[in-house]
Structures are given as C-alpha cells and as structure tokens.
Design a protein around this motif. Sequence first.
Motif, PDB file in Angstrom:
ATOM      1  N   ARG A   1       7.590  15.244   4.512  1.00  0.00           N
ATOM      2  CA  ARG A   1       7.472  14.607   2.865  1.00  0.00           C
ATOM      3  C   ARG A   1       6.665  13.213   4.102  1.00  0.00           C
ATOM      4  O   ARG A   1       5.479  12.245   3.072  1.00  0.00           O
ATOM      5  N   LEU A   2       6.672  12.789   4.830  1.00  0.00           N
ATOM      6  CA  LEU A   2       6.263  11.631   5.582  1.00  0.00           C
ATOM      7  C   LEU A   2       4.598  12.401   4.797  1.00  0.00           C
ATOM      8  O   LEU A   2       3.890  11.872   5.493  1.00  0.00           O
ATOM      9  N   THR A   3       4.301  13.249   6.052  1.00  0.00           N
ATOM     10  CA  THR A   3       2.766  13.953   5.805  1.00  0.00           C
ATOM     11  C   THR A   3       1.857  14.024   4.995  1.00  0.00           C
ATOM     12  O   THR A   3       1.315  13.898   4.265  1.00  0.00           O
ATOM     13  N   ARG A   4       3.068  14.957   3.755  1.00  0.00           N
ATOM     14  CA  ARG A   4       1.794  14.803   2.418  1.00  0.00           C
ATOM     15  C   ARG A   4       2.400  13.446   1.844  1.00  0.00           C
ATOM     16  O   ARG A   4       0.580  13.250   1.232  1.00  0.00           O
ATOM     17  N   ALA A   5       3.294  12.453   2.332  1.00  0.00           N
ATOM     18  CA  ALA A   5       2.449  10.967   1.357  1.00  0.00           C
ATOM     19  C   ALA A   5       0.991  10.483   2.115  1.00  0.00           C
ATOM     20  O   ALA A   5       0.437   9.772   1.324  1.00  0.00           O
ATOM     21  N   LYS A   6       0.985  10.194   3.385  1.00  0.00           N
ATOM     22  CA  LYS A   6      -0.139  10.110   4.416  1.00  0.00           C
ATOM     23  C   LYS A   6      -1.238  10.719   3.877  1.00  0.00           C
ATOM     24  O   LYS A   6      -2.611  10.181   3.423  1.00  0.00           O
ATOM     25  N   LYS A   7      -0.882  12.001   3.351  1.00  0.00           N
ATOM     26  CA  LYS A   7      -2.270  13.020   2.828  1.00  0.00           C
ATOM     27  C   LYS A   7      -2.903  12.343   1.486  1.00  0.00           C
ATOM     28  O   LYS A   7      -3.310  12.461   1.362  1.00  0.00           O
ATOM     29  N   LYS A   8      -1.443  12.219   0.120  1.00  0.00           N
ATOM     30  CA  LYS A   8      -1.695  11.373  -0.715  1.00  0.00           C
ATOM     31  C   LYS A   8      -2.981  10.215  -0.288  1.00  0.00           C
ATOM     32  O   LYS A   8      -3.700   9.756  -1.526  1.00  0.00           O
ATOM     33  N   ILE A   9      -1.936   9.741   0.546  1.00  0.00           N
ATOM     34  CA  ILE A   9      -2.641   7.970   0.284  1.00  0.00           C
ATOM     35  C   ILE A   9      -4.247   8.513   0.375  1.00  0.00           C
ATOM     36  O   ILE A   9      -5.252   7.681   0.140  1.00  0.00           O
ATOM     37  N   VAL A  10      -4.909   9.175   1.536  1.00  0.00           N
ATOM     38  CA  VAL A  10      -5.834   9.179   1.864  1.00  0.00           C
ATOM     39  C   VAL A  10      -7.465   9.690   1.073  1.00  0.00           C
ATOM     40  O   VAL A  10      -8.361   9.360   0.776  1.00  0.00           O
ATOM     41  N   SER A  11      -5.985  10.853  -0.298  1.00  0.00           N
ATOM     42  CA  SER A  11      -7.060  11.592  -0.646  1.00  0.00           C
ATOM     43  C   SER A  11      -7.221  11.057  -1.866  1.00  0.00           C
ATOM     44  O   SER A  11      -8.456  10.709  -2.433  1.00  0.00           O
TER      45      SER A  11
ATOM     46  N   MET B   1       0.769  -1.323   0.247  1.00  0.00           N
ATOM     47  CA  MET B   1       0.467   0.001   0.341  1.00  0.00           C
ATOM     48  C   MET B   1       1.092   1.278  -0.058  1.00  0.00           C
ATOM     49  O   MET B   1       0.738   2.363  -0.656  1.00  0.00           O
ATOM     50  N   CYS B   2       2.213   1.254   0.645  1.00  0.00           N
ATOM     51  CA  CYS B   2       2.902   2.292   0.808  1.00  0.00           C
ATOM     52  C   CYS B   2       3.310   3.281  -0.480  1.00  0.00           C
ATOM     53  O   CYS B   2       4.002   3.473  -0.935  1.00  0.00           O
ATOM     54  N   THR B   3       4.296   1.651  -0.530  1.00  0.00           N
ATOM     55  CA  THR B   3       4.781   1.569  -2.364  1.00  0.00           C
ATOM     56  C   THR B   3       4.119   1.466  -3.379  1.00  0.00           C
ATOM     57  O   THR B   3       4.024   0.910  -4.577  1.00  0.00           O
ATOM     58  N   HIS B   4       2.442   2.424  -3.204  1.00  0.00           N
ATOM     59  CA  HIS B   4       1.999   2.430  -4.747  1.00  0.00           C
ATOM     60  C   HIS B   4       2.282   3.718  -5.630  1.00  0.00           C
ATOM     61  O   HIS B   4       2.725   4.497  -4.751  1.00  0.00           O
ATOM     62  N   PRO B   5       2.195   3.037  -6.799  1.00  0.00           N
ATOM     63  CA  PRO B   5       3.226   3.549  -7.871  1.00  0.00           C
ATOM     64  C   PRO B   5       2.167   5.493  -7.606  1.00  0.00           C
ATOM     65  O   PRO B   5       3.112   6.066  -8.415  1.00  0.00           O
ATOM     66  N   ALA B   6       1.062   5.405  -7.090  1.00  0.00           N
ATOM     67  CA  ALA B   6       1.399   6.602  -6.651  1.00  0.00           C
ATOM     68  C   ALA B   6       2.124   8.323  -6.327  1.00  0.00           C
ATOM     69  O   ALA B   6       1.417   9.087  -6.125  1.00  0.00           O
ATOM     70  N   LEU B   7       2.454   7.063  -5.373  1.00  0.00           N
ATOM     71  CA  LEU B   7       3.239   8.183  -4.579  1.00  0.00           C
ATOM     72  C   LEU B   7       4.694   7.880  -5.278  1.00  0.00           C
ATOM     73  O   LEU B   7       5.531   6.866  -5.885  1.00  0.00           O
ATOM     74  N   ASP B   8       5.649   9.106  -4.624  1.00  0.00           N
ATOM     75  CA  ASP B   8       6.993   9.345  -5.663  1.00  0.00           C
ATOM     76  C   ASP B   8       7.741   8.408  -4.364  1.00  0.00           C
ATOM     77  O   ASP B   8       7.599   7.646  -3.529  1.00  0.00           O
TER      78      ASP B   8
ATOM     79  N   GLY C   1      -7.189   7.176  -2.366  1.00  0.00           N
ATOM     80  CA  GLY C   1      -7.837   6.305  -1.551  1.00  0.00           C
ATOM     81  C   GLY C   1      -7.025   5.286  -2.316  1.00  0.00           C
ATOM     82  O   GLY C   1      -7.343   4.384  -2.503  1.00  0.00           O
ATOM     83  N   ILE C   2      -5.840   5.349  -1.693  1.00  0.00           N
ATOM     84  CA  ILE C   2      -4.713   4.484  -2.281  1.00  0.00           C
ATOM     85  C   ILE C   2      -5.311   2.318  -1.474  1.00  0.00           C
ATOM     86  O   ILE C   2      -5.483   3.001   0.190  1.00  0.00           O
ATOM     87  N   PRO C   3      -5.892   1.750  -2.318  1.00  0.00           N
ATOM     88  CA  PRO C   3      -6.901   0.778  -0.979  1.00  0.00           C
ATOM     89  C   PRO C   3      -5.218  -0.147  -0.018  1.00  0.00           C
ATOM     90  O   PRO C   3      -4.297  -0.664  -1.043  1.00  0.00           O
ATOM     91  N   PHE C   4      -5.795  -0.357   1.087  1.00  0.00           N
ATOM     92  CA  PHE C   4      -5.378  -1.670   1.580  1.00  0.00           C
ATOM     93  C   PHE C   4      -5.083  -3.173   1.467  1.00  0.00           C
ATOM     94  O   PHE C   4      -6.029  -3.552   1.637  1.00  0.00           O
ATOM     95  N   ALA C   5      -4.737  -3.317   0.216  1.00  0.00           N
ATOM     96  CA  ALA C   5      -5.265  -4.978  -0.717  1.00  0.00           C
ATOM     97  C   ALA C   5      -3.224  -5.404  -1.069  1.00  0.00           C
ATOM     98  O   ALA C   5      -3.177  -4.417  -1.779  1.00  0.00           O
ATOM     99  N   VAL C   6      -3.297  -5.936  -0.939  1.00  0.00           N
ATOM    100  CA  VAL C   6      -2.338  -6.742  -2.005  1.00  0.00           C
ATOM    101  C   VAL C   6      -2.510  -6.830  -3.428  1.00  0.00           C
ATOM    102  O   VAL C   6      -3.951  -7.656  -4.022  1.00  0.00           O
ATOM    103  N   PRO C   7      -1.671  -6.398  -3.942  1.00  0.00           N
ATOM    104  CA  PRO C   7      -2.708  -6.223  -5.802  1.00  0.00           C
ATOM    105  C   PRO C   7      -2.338  -7.600  -6.870  1.00  0.00           C
ATOM    106  O   PRO C   7      -1.451  -7.868  -6.117  1.00  0.00           O
ATOM    107  N   SER C   8      -2.766  -7.453  -7.570  1.00  0.00           N
ATOM    108  CA  SER C   8      -2.845  -8.854  -8.508  1.00  0.00           C
ATOM    109  C   SER C   8      -0.998  -9.215  -8.532  1.00  0.00           C
ATOM    110  O   SER C   8      -0.466  -8.366  -8.805  1.00  0.00           O
TER     111      SER C   8
END
Length: 420
Positions: free
Chosen positions: A158-168, A117-124, A170-177
């Motif tokens: 940086r951590l604060t911005r990344a956490k806000k982006k996860i929420v905004s 979830m944390c290493t989602h491509p939407a995040l730097d 809507g990055i899912p808490f799930a293992v991708p395919s």
Amino acid sequence: MTAEADAALAAVVREQWGRLTSLLLAQFRRLDLVEDALGDAVESAARRWSRDGVPDNPPAWLHTAARRRVLDRLRAEAMAQRKVPLLVVEQSGREEAAVRVDTGDLVEDDLLRLVLMCTHPALDPAAASALALRLVLGVSTHDIARLFLVPEPTMAARLTRAKKKIVSVGIPFAVPSADVLPERLGAVAQTAYLAFTAGYAPGSGPDAVRTGLAGEAIRLVRVVLRLRPDEPVLVALLALMLLQHSRRDARVDEAGRIVLLPDQDRSRWHRDEVVEAVRLLRSPSLTGPITVQAAGYAVQARIAVEHATAPTAEATEWDRIVAHYDDLVALTPTPSARLARAVAVAEARGPHEGLAAMAGLDEELSHSHRLPAVRAELLTRAGDVEGADAAYALAIERCGNDAERALLRERRAALHDAPH
C-alpha cells in the motif's frame, strides 16, 4: 558493524527519519529522490560508522550524505536533459554547512506541509494516513501494519502504491489554501491519532513508550488547531492525547520496565495536562452536532478522564467506563474498541463476563498480541492456569515490542510460581 554504531544508527533512523525526510523535501520537492537518497545514506553509514566511529552529530551526517546523493541524481538528470536546473546551480554554489537536526530544528509548517501532501484527496484516506506515518514521523512499516490490523507485506505494498501515485500525479509539496484545508482535516486527525498510538504503545523495538513521537503528534494537532480554532475533531483529539500523555512519566520504572495503570504512581501524572484536557472536553464546539470521528475521540477522552480523575485505581468507576465503551462501540465498532470494552467489562463484572465479551475477536485480531495477553490475564483471574499459560505463550510469540514481551514473560513466570 560494531554494537555502538549499530545502536546509534538504529536510534537515528527511528527517531529522526521523518525530520530528515521533511528537511530534504522542503529543499528538493522530490519524494522519489529523497527516499532513495536517505536509504543510500543509511547504507553508507552502516559501513563507515563501524570503521570510522559514530560521528558527533549522526542526524546531520545522514542529512549531508543524503543531500549530496540528491544533488548527484539531479546533476545526472540534468546532463541527460542537456540542461542544469536552477536548483542544482544554487545548491552547488553554496558552502556545505553542518546541519544540526534535533527537536527544535524542524519548524511546524514543514511538518504540516508534508502531512498535508500525504493526505491529499487524490490518495485513499487510509493509504494517506499510512504514508504520512511512514514519511513524516518515521513509524516503521511493521508498526503501521499493526495499527491498521493488516500483515506487514500488505502495508508495504500500500505504501509503495501511494508513493508512486504522489510522483505520477505530481501532488505538490505545499500547504493548501485555507478553503481546502477542511477537506483534509479528517485524514490529518487520523494520522495524528495513529502516530500518537504508535508512540504511546510502540508495536516493535525496545521502548515501552516513545514520548518524542507521541509529543510530535500532539504538536501537530496544536498547529492545525491554531489554523482551525474550535474544530470539534481537533478539540476532542487533543483532549484525548493530553489525557493519555499525562501518564507518560509513570508508565515505566527506572529500569525501563512497564508499570501497568493500577500500579502507577499517580503523583507523577502531569495534572496540568489533565486540567487542560477536561477544559477542552467542556468546549462549546463539542456540544452540538459533530462528526462520528470527532465523537469517537470525545468518548475515548471521557474514558481517559475516568482514569485521570479517580483518586486511586480501586476508586475507578468501571461501570461508567463500560457505558462509555458501549457508546464508542456503537459509533465505531472496531476490534480494538471491542477488546478494550471487554477489559472494562471484566473489571466491572468479573473475568468470566470479560472473556464472554471477547467472543468473535480472534479472527479480526489474528496478528495482535494484545488479544491473547488480555485473555491470559482474565483466565488467570478465573483460575484457568493451563489456558492462561497457552494464551501467554501466544501473546509472547506475537509481541514485537521488547518491553511488553518482557512484561508478558514475567507474568507467565508468576503464573507458574503462584500456589494453586
């Protein structure tokens, strides 16, 4: 707060924060609520444990307190929306049970799910790795900043911005395919590498080594390697970690003081891990074209092999190690790699050559205590006592780890005690 309660709370936050985050996220899927709830639970523990005593199971106490706070927030949101989410109904109807949080309670998939979830491509990528270190493995912001060679306030932002982006986002808490897993392997590997580094050489706190954190990083790599067998970046990284981790029991003495590599009792090294690492480095997956990241891990592992297979410190082939570092710097010319190369150069060719190899690193490692610590050692060998003393003073000022600071003070005191 009593000393006992303070020490117990500090230990559980340091050792269990990531596990508690993972457990609560697996249950509630709300990063914003989980982080706030855990913070509130820690504040409550600081007040109550000093008054009532440390509970029998501190991690379970924090888990229960945080869980109740999440439920309170969900109820408040539901009231505001005039509806009650199914999640609240289900959780409220269940009997509260004691939760035991220890090394065996967090299943591997939970750990991997949160890392992914944390290493989602939407995040730097850099922010993703930093966020995973903070949330998944509980590495402090101070230590993460040290790993990334930036000031702590910069990393906190940086951590604060990344956490806000996860929420905004809507990055899912799930293992991708399986078909999207390859695009995240690099970030997952980097996260594991940095987590291992934070455990192998903690930047702050009392411990010379945090074997639990280093072991968790190894376990994460093994989990992903089972999903992606023979993946070069994972094979090389696991080999590197095993070689470094094999020395864990010899790195501190009975009093918890650091024992440097030349002075370690090599009979205490875990030879089975060395054997496994050497076998991994011979894997066919590392013989063909590989990424720069995988090649970098492989070269670092080959450097570690030189140490692990030398019968004595004196028999170490330093010229070969310098050649490996030349390869590493050509691949990834990071300040840390260049500093490590300078150490090897000093061992192979003398302290003056080593000092020359450190040229240009002061600006890039302006917050690191390791640069002045290495300089102090080499100046001592070169006979410059005054310069060594000044370098030790700077290293001690910058060092945030209690065990390393104690070692630096010992070596500085020895510098003054030695005949000149």
